[in-house]
Design an enzyme around this catalytic site. Structure first.
Site, mmCIF file in Angstrom:
data_model
loop_
_atom_site.group_PDB
_atom_site.id
_atom_site.type_symbol
_atom_site.label_atom_id
_atom_site.label_comp_id
_atom_site.label_asym_id
_atom_site.label_seq_id
_atom_site.Cartn_x
_atom_site.Cartn_y
_atom_site.Cartn_z
ATOM 1 N N GLU A 14 0.804 -1.224 0.000
ATOM 2 C CA GLU A 14 0.000 0.000 0.000
ATOM 3 C C GLU A 14 0.838 1.275 0.000
ATOM 4 O O GLU A 14 0.438 2.287 -0.548
ATOM 5 C CB GLU A 14 -0.951 0.007 1.214
ATOM 6 C CG GLU A 14 -2.103 -0.976 1.043
ATOM 7 C CD GLU A 14 -3.058 -0.955 2.226
ATOM 8 O OE1 GLU A 14 -3.288 0.124 2.785
ATOM 9 O OE2 GLU A 14 -3.552 -2.036 2.593
ATOM 10 N N ASP A 101 -2.317 -4.510 3.207
ATOM 11 C CA ASP A 101 -2.452 -4.762 4.641
ATOM 12 C C ASP A 101 -3.437 -5.886 4.946
ATOM 13 O O ASP A 101 -4.396 -6.117 4.220
ATOM 14 C CB ASP A 101 -2.927 -3.492 5.356
ATOM 15 C CG ASP A 101 -1.880 -2.392 5.280
ATOM 16 O OD1 ASP A 101 -0.745 -2.683 4.847
ATOM 17 O OD2 ASP A 101 -2.203 -1.247 5.647
ATOM 18 N N ASP A 103 -6.054 -6.363 6.667
ATOM 19 C CA ASP A 103 -7.294 -5.943 7.332
ATOM 20 C C ASP A 103 -8.360 -5.752 6.256
ATOM 21 O O ASP A 103 -8.102 -6.004 5.078
ATOM 22 C CB ASP A 103 -7.082 -4.679 8.177
ATOM 23 C CG ASP A 103 -6.551 -3.514 7.355
ATOM 24 O OD1 ASP A 103 -6.657 -3.548 6.109
ATOM 25 O OD2 ASP A 103 -6.024 -2.553 7.949
ATOM 26 N N GLU A 105 -9.755 -3.159 4.831
ATOM 27 C CA GLU A 105 -9.465 -2.236 3.738
ATOM 28 C C GLU A 105 -8.361 -2.784 2.839
ATOM 29 O O GLU A 105 -8.406 -2.641 1.620
ATOM 30 C CB GLU A 105 -9.080 -0.860 4.287
ATOM 31 C CG GLU A 105 -10.169 -0.169 5.115
ATOM 32 C CD GLU A 105 -11.430 0.168 4.333
ATOM 33 O OE1 GLU A 105 -11.346 0.457 3.120
ATOM 34 O OE2 GLU A 105 -12.520 0.137 4.948
ATOM 35 N N TYR A 327 5.499 1.913 10.786
ATOM 36 C CA TYR A 327 4.300 2.554 10.264
ATOM 37 C C TYR A 327 3.503 3.281 11.357
ATOM 38 O O TYR A 327 3.343 2.772 12.462
ATOM 39 C CB TYR A 327 3.426 1.481 9.605
ATOM 40 C CG TYR A 327 2.380 2.071 8.727
ATOM 41 C CD1 TYR A 327 2.744 2.893 7.678
ATOM 42 C CD2 TYR A 327 1.037 1.816 8.954
ATOM 43 C CE1 TYR A 327 1.790 3.451 6.877
ATOM 44 C CE2 TYR A 327 0.067 2.363 8.150
ATOM 45 C CZ TYR A 327 0.446 3.188 7.110
ATOM 46 O OH TYR A 327 -0.502 3.742 6.326
ATOM 47 N N ARG A 329 0.302 4.540 11.260
ATOM 48 C CA ARG A 329 -1.167 4.414 11.371
ATOM 49 C C ARG A 329 -1.494 2.981 11.762
ATOM 50 O O ARG A 329 -1.642 2.110 10.917
ATOM 51 C CB ARG A 329 -1.823 4.790 10.045
ATOM 52 C CG ARG A 329 -1.737 6.279 9.753
ATOM 53 C CD ARG A 329 -2.510 6.669 8.518
ATOM 54 N NE ARG A 329 -1.737 6.428 7.308
ATOM 55 C CZ ARG A 329 -1.016 7.347 6.668
ATOM 56 N NH1 ARG A 329 -0.973 8.575 7.131
ATOM 57 N NH2 ARG A 329 -0.355 7.053 5.580
#
Length: 987
Positions: A14, A101, A103, A105, A327, A329
């Site tokens: 991403e 990622d 997850d 999203e 990372y 976030r």
DNA sequence: CAGTGAGCGAGCTTCCGCTTGACTT
């Protein structure tokens, strides 16, 4: 596809920074590229909707409601180039690994990549939670397929947010103010601010007193102690008061000390002996805080460094991009084994082995709905750079944030802090005879452990004070000490504190609302929409936020439930687990299913009519109850009103600062009006005022005034004389009579003009209002209405020429600059600068979205712009000729004028068309047309009109007969004329 | 919200979550 080089794999992650790191670990045979977040989404606005779907009713939502909420995905224009690049890379690879990622999203991004790239080579999905060589190689060795249930869950989340946001926002536009917004996250955030402010608005503060005693031991050591009991009664403290009344809570039995009592008691206790009645020592240990996640980083960034959430995130982003931290976030407190060992090594080196926690610490999942796709935020790598070694390398913000992250990470592998807390009770007797009890507490740190590296900041200074180490001298039961000095102290109870950015994020996270990537932007959104402003650190909700929140709470209560997101997450988990389906879920939410579910659309349909906009705009202010003053949010901001009297609320006044006294003060505040004298004829004051439409003068000081008049551009509000003011107030002026109609000279919002019946002509200067005679006026009315004025008023800004094509010109219109070629028009959008526009771009814009001007009702057929322009010119040229002819013969004039006007609406038989048809409705009516409608007028209006029209008398002469002032009668005559014309138009 | 007459190209506002540059000042 035939390649000579060795086979190679394209890995897509991403983030570009992540891509760079991973490429290093993977080495030859791998190319790592990033998607840069989502690559497709629902169309944001009309501009993003493909031509094919433009006409569809559902295109605005991007969800085909009738076809199972089928989403319409588009690649945003700014992403197109990047997607094309990915597509090319995909076509050149032998294998593709989607490593977005792990997850909801991330899974969705992988699926969108698959859909959009349409690869012809094998595609795998892989996930990892930490960027270390081992983790990545392990992930590569264990690929899987895209989890379509997880993708469905994401699509459901996306659709729900779209439906909520794009359907509820328009309700606000209609009922509160345009451009407002509602959404699953922001509306709850706003509600939190509003509810806290409401508590503050209801809050009644209380005052209480106690004593601060400095005790002194026989050895001369001093310590602070506080009064707790007087004459066997517990002393009332802040928490004993009811925040709604400022009095002691029901059921609380306590002694409330007033100032005088406190002073007397202090006097009586000063120098008296005290006895230690109990001394209790308890050991305590304190564990280090978990490593940073996005929310805690923002909170500590705010508390310790004073950074706003965006500033913290900007610095963190740079640290991440340059490889200093992992990372930023994330919602996981997990540390990789690499990180744990790096931290432990550093602790041992820098603080010694005794400062190391005996076992590596593991931190459990912290927040609701955490997805844990990443590690905690920590210094990058398998050995951490110390902050000292980076001093020269990092900028101020970055270094300070790195220092914070480093300390927190290292601290989390350190030993517990150990200490003792001491609680001592003392008894004594005042000289005046009352028995008193006091208490003292202390805290001694025996071994600081992790506190050597890190002490968490606090939002609450008094709590921080308590945390501080406060050593007490060793006091033993039975020991005698002296009340060395006694100080009475007054306290006031405080309303609950406003949210800060940090505490709001904390609360949202606690409720599982919002994601690490959005915390900072939520704060931006609620401020951009005008729902909150920052006052220092505090977030202060606006009056608009009150109105919006009230609407949502009353009419869409389940949408702003604090549990709404939590419930949604449960449902999404069911969808991700294959236990529930997207379509039935969305159907229940949006349409309802046999009375079940949210049924948003039907709810909105029924509420649209029901919601009373004025009621919603009226805000309940508890402290104004009974004052008759109401607070309301109007188009021009918040204001107060009491029986017609109005006053704006100052912009910087927070809702909780509006007390009854303050309201009265603002209501009675001079509005900047200046009384410049008295009109001798009427005895009324003449006042100069600054209004929304500019400076003006009024006759009469009250609201609304008897008469008012705008100043001319040449007038100055400060130096206006009474004579000049009265002259302005004498307008409108009756110039004379022409064609059986009165001609009035008037100052309007478009400037000075003449009016005859429902016809009008602009004057070129304001002073003409006083000078123009009836002959000049008649000459003006012979001119076409806007003939010369308009031609001169609209010179093209720029002109572009094309071979074999009509020129495109750039014009300035009331909606801003626009392009036209005579056929089609297109308004310039944001980012399309009129100065730098090229001929190519102009052509592009016009062809892309140029529209034929809408047909005017009453005009026949689809005519081209060019033809219409010509026609307009022709009719413009014809008008004076016709009128000229008419004026030579008054008798024939009326029917000649009337005919086209009356025919047009008659042709438009359907009521709707007639109502829309503005042009014919502006027709001039003769007295014969108007006379049958006299019934719509009041008695004095009727008498005025008939006297002027039928007997040719002047308003000035009739006014005394009606008991009216001349000016008022003039106004009334105008008003009546308007009413009559309207009646004639409406039939 | 307070006085006010007309005519000119309509079209858009808004959600939440992923992620960075490319723009200009």
């Amino acid at each position: 596809m035939a390649k000579t080089s060795a086979p190679h794999t394209l890995v897509i992650v991403e983030s570009p920074a992540k891509a760079r790191t991973i490429e290093k670990y993977l080495g030859k045979g791998y190319t790592v590229e990033s998607s840069i977040g989502h690559i497709r989404d629902l169309p944001k606005s009309a501009a993003d909707i493909p031509e094919k779907y433009k006409g569809k009713a559902w295109a605005r939502l991007g969800l085909d409601i009738e076809n199972d909420f089928q989403p319409l995905y588009v690649v945003a224009p700014e992403k197109r180039a990047h997607v094309a690049k990915l597509r090319k890379m995909a076509s050149e690879a032998d294998e593709i690994i989607l490593a977005t990622d792990d997850d909801r999203e991330g899974e969705s991004i992988a699926w969108h990549l698959f859909q959009e790239l349409r690869p012809k080579v094998p595609v795998k999905r892989m996930v990892f939670h930490e960027i270390t060589k081992e983790a990545i190689q392990a992930a590569i060795a264990a690929p899987r397929q895209i989890d379509s249930n997880l993708v469905e869950a994401q699509e459901t989340r996306r659709a729900l947010d779209r439906l909520y946001g794009y359907e509820v926002s328009p309700v606000l536009w209609k009922k509160v103010a345009p451009k407002l917004s509602a959404g699953r996250v922001q509306s709850v955030a706003t509600r939190m601010l509003v509810e806290r402010e409401r508590e503050r608005m209801r809050f009644v503060s209380a005052t209480w007193w106690d004593l601060l005693v400095t005790g002194k031991t026989a050895e001369g050591a001093t310590f602070p102690a506080r009064l707790t009991d007087v004459a066997g009664q517990k002393l009332a403290l802040g928490r004993d008061f009811d925040p709604l009344t400022g009095r002691l809570k029901d059921g609380v039995v306590a002694r409330l000390l007033g100032e005088a009592e406190a002073r007397a008691l202090a006097e009586g206790l000063s120098g008296q002996p005290l006895t230690v009645t109990s001394a209790e020592e308890k050991p305590f240990t304190q564990r280090p805080y978990p490593p940073f996640i996005t929310s805690t980083l923002q909170q500590e960034g705010s508390r310790k460094l004073g950074f706003a959430a965006t500033r913290t995130m900007r610095a963190a982003q740079r640290l991440y991009e340059q490889g200093y931290i992992t990372y930023m976030r994330t919602d996981s407190t997990n540390l990789s084994s690499e990180a744990v060992s790096a931290a432990r090594t550093q602790v041992a080196q820098m603080y010694g082995p005794s400062y190391l926690s005996p076992q590596p610490r593991v931190y459990a999942k912290k927040s609701k709905n955490a997805q844990e796709a990443h590690e905690a935020i920590r210094p990058a790598g398998s050995s951490f750079r110390t902050p000292d070694s980076l001093r020269g390398e990092l900028s101020g913000d970055e270094w300070r944030l790195y220092d914070l992250i480093w300390k927190r990470t290292v601290a989390c592998q350190m030993a517990d802090a150990r200490g003792r807390s001491l609680r001592v009770r003392l008894g004594g007797k005042a000289k005046t005879g009352e028995d008193v009890q006091l208490s003292a507490s202390g805290r001694t740190i025996d071994f600081p452990g992790f506190l050597r590296a890190y002490v968490e900041g606090s939002d609450d200074p008094s709590a921080a004070l308590e945390d501080r180490e406060t050593p007490l001298p060793p006091l033993r039961e039975g020991e005698r000490v002296l009340a060395d000095s006694v100080k009475p102290e007054g306290h006031e109870t405080q309303p609950p504190a406003r949210y800060t950015e940090a505490s709001l994020v904390q609360s949202l996270e606690g409720a599982g609302i919002g994601r690490p990537s959005t915390y900072a932007s939520i704060l931006g959104t609620i401020q951009d929409r005008g729902y909150a402003t920052k006052k220092g650190q505090a977030l202060v909700p606006s009056w608009t936020a009150f109105a919006t929140s009230a609407l949502l709470e009353h009419h869409f209560s389940s949408l702003v439930d604090y549990d709404f997101t939590a419930k949604m997450e449960e449902d999404l988990d069911d969808i991700a687990g294959g236990r529930a389906q997207r379509v039935p879920y969305l159907r229940r939410f949006y349409l309802g299913d046999h009375g079940e579910g949210m049924a948003l659309r039907p709810l909105i349909d029924s509420k649209m009519g029901e919601i009373d906009a004025r009621g919603i705009a009226t805000i309940v202010v508890p402290k104004l109850e009974g004052s008759g003053i109401e607070v309301r949010v109007g188009r021009y901001g918040p204001y107060m009103e009491r029986s017609g009297e109005k006053a704006n609320l100052p912009e910087d006044l927070a809702p909780d600062e509006l007390t009854a006294e303050k309201a009265e003060e603002i209501m009675s505040r001079p509005t900047g009006d200046r009384v410049i004298g008295t009109d001798e004829a009427t005895g009324h004051p003449v006042v100069a005022r600054a209004g929304r439409y500019g400076p003006y003068v009024t006759l009469g000081a009250e609201n609304p005034p008897i008469r008012s008049a705008s100043l001319f551009p040449t007038d100055d509000l400060g130096t206006l004389t009474l004579g000049r003011a009265l002259k302005l107030l004498s307008l409108p002026r009756l110039v004379g009579t022409s064609e059986g109609e009165e001609v009035w000279a008037q100052n309007g919002k478009y400037g000075p003009y003449l009016k005859r019946g429902s016809d009008s002509r602009s004057l070129t200067s304001h002073e003409e209002l006083f000078n123009v005679g009836i002959q000049e006026a008649e000459a003006l009315f012979l001119q076409p209405r806007y003939g010369k004025g308009r031609a001169a008023a609209a010179p093209p800004l720029r002109s572009f020429e094309y071979p074999g094509r009509a020129n495109i010109i750039l014009k300035s219109g009331r909606f801003g600059p626009y392009l036209t070629d005579g056929e089609k028009n297109a308004t310039l959008r944001k980012g399309e600068d009129e100065g730098t526009l090229t001929a190519e771009r102009a052509l592009e814009i016009l062809e892309e979205r140029g529209k034929e001007p809408q047909k005017k009702p009453g005009k026949s057929g689809a005519r081209t712009g060019a033809a219409r322009t010509g026609a307009a010119k022709k009719s413009g040229a014809r008008t004076p000729a016709r009128k000229g002819a008419a004026s030579t013969s008054a008798a024939s004039a009326a029917p000649a004028k009337k005919a086209p006007a009356k025919k047009a609406p008659a042709k438009k038989a359907p009521a709707k068309a007639a109502a829309k048809a503005k042009a014919p409705a502006k027709a001039t009516f003769t007295w014969a047309d108007l006379r049958p409608h006299l019934g719509v007028l009041s008695d004095p209006e009727r008498r005025l009109v008939t006297a002027t029209r039928e007997q040719g008398r002047k308003v000035e002469d009739i006014a005394p007969e009606l008991g009216l002032e001349v000016a008022k009668a003039k106004g009334m005559a105008l008003q009546a004329s308007k009413k009559l014309n309207q009646a004639a138009r409406g039939g």
